[in-house]
Design a protein around this motif. Structure first.
Motif, mmCIF file in Angstrom:
data_model
loop_
_atom_site.group_PDB
_atom_site.id
_atom_site.type_symbol
_atom_site.label_atom_id
_atom_site.label_comp_id
_atom_site.label_asym_id
_atom_site.label_seq_id
_atom_site.Cartn_x
_atom_site.Cartn_y
_atom_site.Cartn_z
ATOM 1 N N LEU A 148 7.732 15.630 11.970
ATOM 2 C CA LEU A 148 6.526 14.816 11.841
ATOM 3 C C LEU A 148 6.341 13.907 13.042
ATOM 4 O O LEU A 148 5.260 13.821 13.621
ATOM 5 N N ASN A 149 7.425 13.199 13.354
ATOM 6 C CA ASN A 149 7.382 12.238 14.460
ATOM 7 C C ASN A 149 8.816 11.957 14.874
ATOM 8 O O ASN A 149 9.634 11.555 14.035
ATOM 9 N N PRO A 150 9.157 12.145 16.151
ATOM 10 C CA PRO A 150 10.546 11.909 16.570
ATOM 11 C C PRO A 150 10.995 10.469 16.374
ATOM 12 O O PRO A 150 12.193 10.185 16.317
ATOM 13 N N ASN A 151 10.031 9.543 16.240
ATOM 14 C CA ASN A 151 10.355 8.133 16.044
ATOM 15 C C ASN A 151 10.270 7.714 14.581
ATOM 16 O O ASN A 151 10.363 6.529 14.265
ATOM 17 N N GLY A 152 10.088 8.671 13.678
ATOM 18 C CA GLY A 152 9.980 8.363 12.267
ATOM 19 C C GLY A 152 8.539 8.094 11.866
ATOM 20 O O GLY A 152 7.628 8.074 12.697
ATOM 21 N N PHE A 153 8.327 7.879 10.565
ATOM 22 C CA PHE A 153 6.968 7.681 10.062
ATOM 23 C C PHE A 153 6.977 6.664 8.926
ATOM 24 O O PHE A 153 8.017 6.348 8.346
ATOM 25 N N ASN A 154 5.785 6.158 8.618
ATOM 26 C CA ASN A 154 5.574 5.281 7.473
ATOM 27 C C ASN A 154 4.830 6.060 6.395
ATOM 28 O O ASN A 154 3.877 6.779 6.707
ATOM 29 N N GLY A 155 5.243 5.907 5.136
ATOM 30 C CA GLY A 155 4.511 6.609 4.095
ATOM 31 C C GLY A 155 5.329 6.825 2.843
ATOM 32 O O GLY A 155 6.265 6.074 2.542
ATOM 33 N N CYS A 156 4.977 7.875 2.122
ATOM 34 C CA CYS A 156 5.627 8.224 0.861
ATOM 35 C C CYS A 156 6.104 9.665 0.920
ATOM 36 O O CYS A 156 5.310 10.575 1.193
ATOM 37 N N VAL A 157 7.383 9.875 0.685
ATOM 38 C CA VAL A 157 7.935 11.219 0.558
ATOM 39 C C VAL A 157 7.889 11.586 -0.924
ATOM 40 O O VAL A 157 8.467 10.891 -1.764
#
Length: 383
Positions: A148-157
């Protein structure tokens, strides 16, 4: 012998008896012949089992309500990723986004929906299902959480009925010793279970972590894959929530004397199949989720448990009854009747609500109480 059965048998002849986890992995996820890789219907009346999204769009609408609240509690990030792992037919994704479009236009502007699917057949079905959706441009199919993003993401898994399909090791307690059951071949080349020393020290560590062991003479399952998955989730999620919906129980229940042969189950055309070693690739194989282990594993990798709640109470707290109580026309209305029947199946005893539970974690901040009640009254421990 079916093609996949021959492949499994050849591997056993070549490398020796395999763990049940390896057998289950091949039976469900072999790229050509695995149960989830073949094109026939799996979910719904024409398939082998029902899921909550196949019952009614109301399920997705309630999840949309919860996920929108999560976004607000997290400080309204400018980009909010809904990441569904194991998204089935894609129907739940469509239902969630439809509800967001209708009820939460501000939230819709910042929402991205990512579907992570390892089955090429199901991925194609999801893409076909969602191609004509009004939010089609918001749906993406990354290869993994890390992609998704090499730096991580904000959201809901989000994972609805995912963990029960993870491959599990099968063990038993025999004369005070923990043994693992391996899949071998008998003299007629039929699959059988064969007891031996556990294949990895991680199996004993799994029980030590929970402070429990299977009752003497009883079989049980060990889901090591769930730990790896939660570790990946924690590594990739910067700020947000993990929402798990599945059927299962606490460790004290799963490993008690009344569980003679564990919880491994196989299903074909909505019928329970007694032997999971039969018809490899042609039937579903599942095991009850150990919520005690999930909570402890989540804590170990940096996820904060918010609590565990039954699916009926989760949906009731989110206001599922409001979808019909707002109508004060007491004449027969087929749409209201349809909603009422769906609600009964989702929340009442005898339907899907009997054993399904919801487990939530937060990541990156201390979440205030949720509308669903998971972090306040209504939650209960999985110890």
């Amino acid at each position: 012998m079916f093609p996949l059965e021959k492949i499994i048998a050849d591997e056993i002849r070549r490398a020796g008896a395999m763990t049940f986890a390896r057998f289950m992995e091949l039976a469900l996820y072999h790229p050509q012949y695995g149960y989830y890789s073949t094109p026939q219907a799996k979910i719904g009346r024409a398939g082998d089992f029902y899921t909550a999204p196949s019952v009614s769009p109301l399920f997705g609408a309630m999840l949309a309500r919860q996920i929108e609240e999560m976004w607000r509690l997290a400080g309204r990030p400018q980009v909010w990723s809904i990441v569904e792992c194991g998204p089935g037919t894609g129907k739940l994704a469509g239902d969630i986004m439809e509800a967001i479009i209708q009820d939460y236009p501000d939230f819709y502007l910042v929402t991205e929906y990512h579907l992570i699917e390892i089955s090429p057949g199901l991925k194609a079905q999801q893409q076909q299902t969602l191609a004509a959706h009004q939010a089609a441009a918001r749906f993406n199919w990354p290869d993994s959480l890390a992609a998704l993003n090499p730096n991580g993401f904000n959201g809901c898994v989000l994972a609805n009925e995912l963990v029960d399909a993870f491959p599990v090791h099968l063990v038993q307690q025999n004369n005070g010793r923990l043994e693992e059951l391996f899949v071998a071949l008998d003299q007629q080349d039929r699959f059988i279970l064969q007891a031996a020393k556990p294949s990895t020290p991680a199996i004993a560590a799994y029980f030590e972590m929970q402070g429990i062991k299977p009752a003497e003479g009883r079989r049980a399952e060990v889901n090591l894959y769930a730990n790896h998955w939660l570790n990946e989730v924690s590594r990739c999620l910067n700020l947000g929530f993990v929402l798990l919906i599945d059927y299962g129980a606490a460790a004290a229940d799963l490993y008690s004397p009344h569980r003679l042969n564990g919880t491994i189950r196989s299903f074909h055309q909505h019928k329970l199949i007694a032997d999971p070693l039969l018809n490899a690739g042609g039937q579903d194989i599942t095991a009850h989720v150990n919520f005690t282990a999930l909570i402890k594993q989540g804590q170990r990798v940096g996820l904060k448990p918010l609590g565990l709640i039954t699916q009926p109470q989760f949906l009731i707290n989110l206001g599922i009854f409001d979808t019909v109580s707002a109508h004060n026309d007491y004449t027969y209305n087929p749409e209201i009747a349809k909603k009422t029947m769906a609600i009964k199946q989702l929340v009442l005893p005898g339907g899907m609500g009997d054993i399904f539970k919801v487990l939530l974690f937060s990541r990156g901040f201390d979440s205030p109480p949720l509308l669903s009640g998971v972090a306040k009254n209504g939650a209960y421990s999985a110890n």
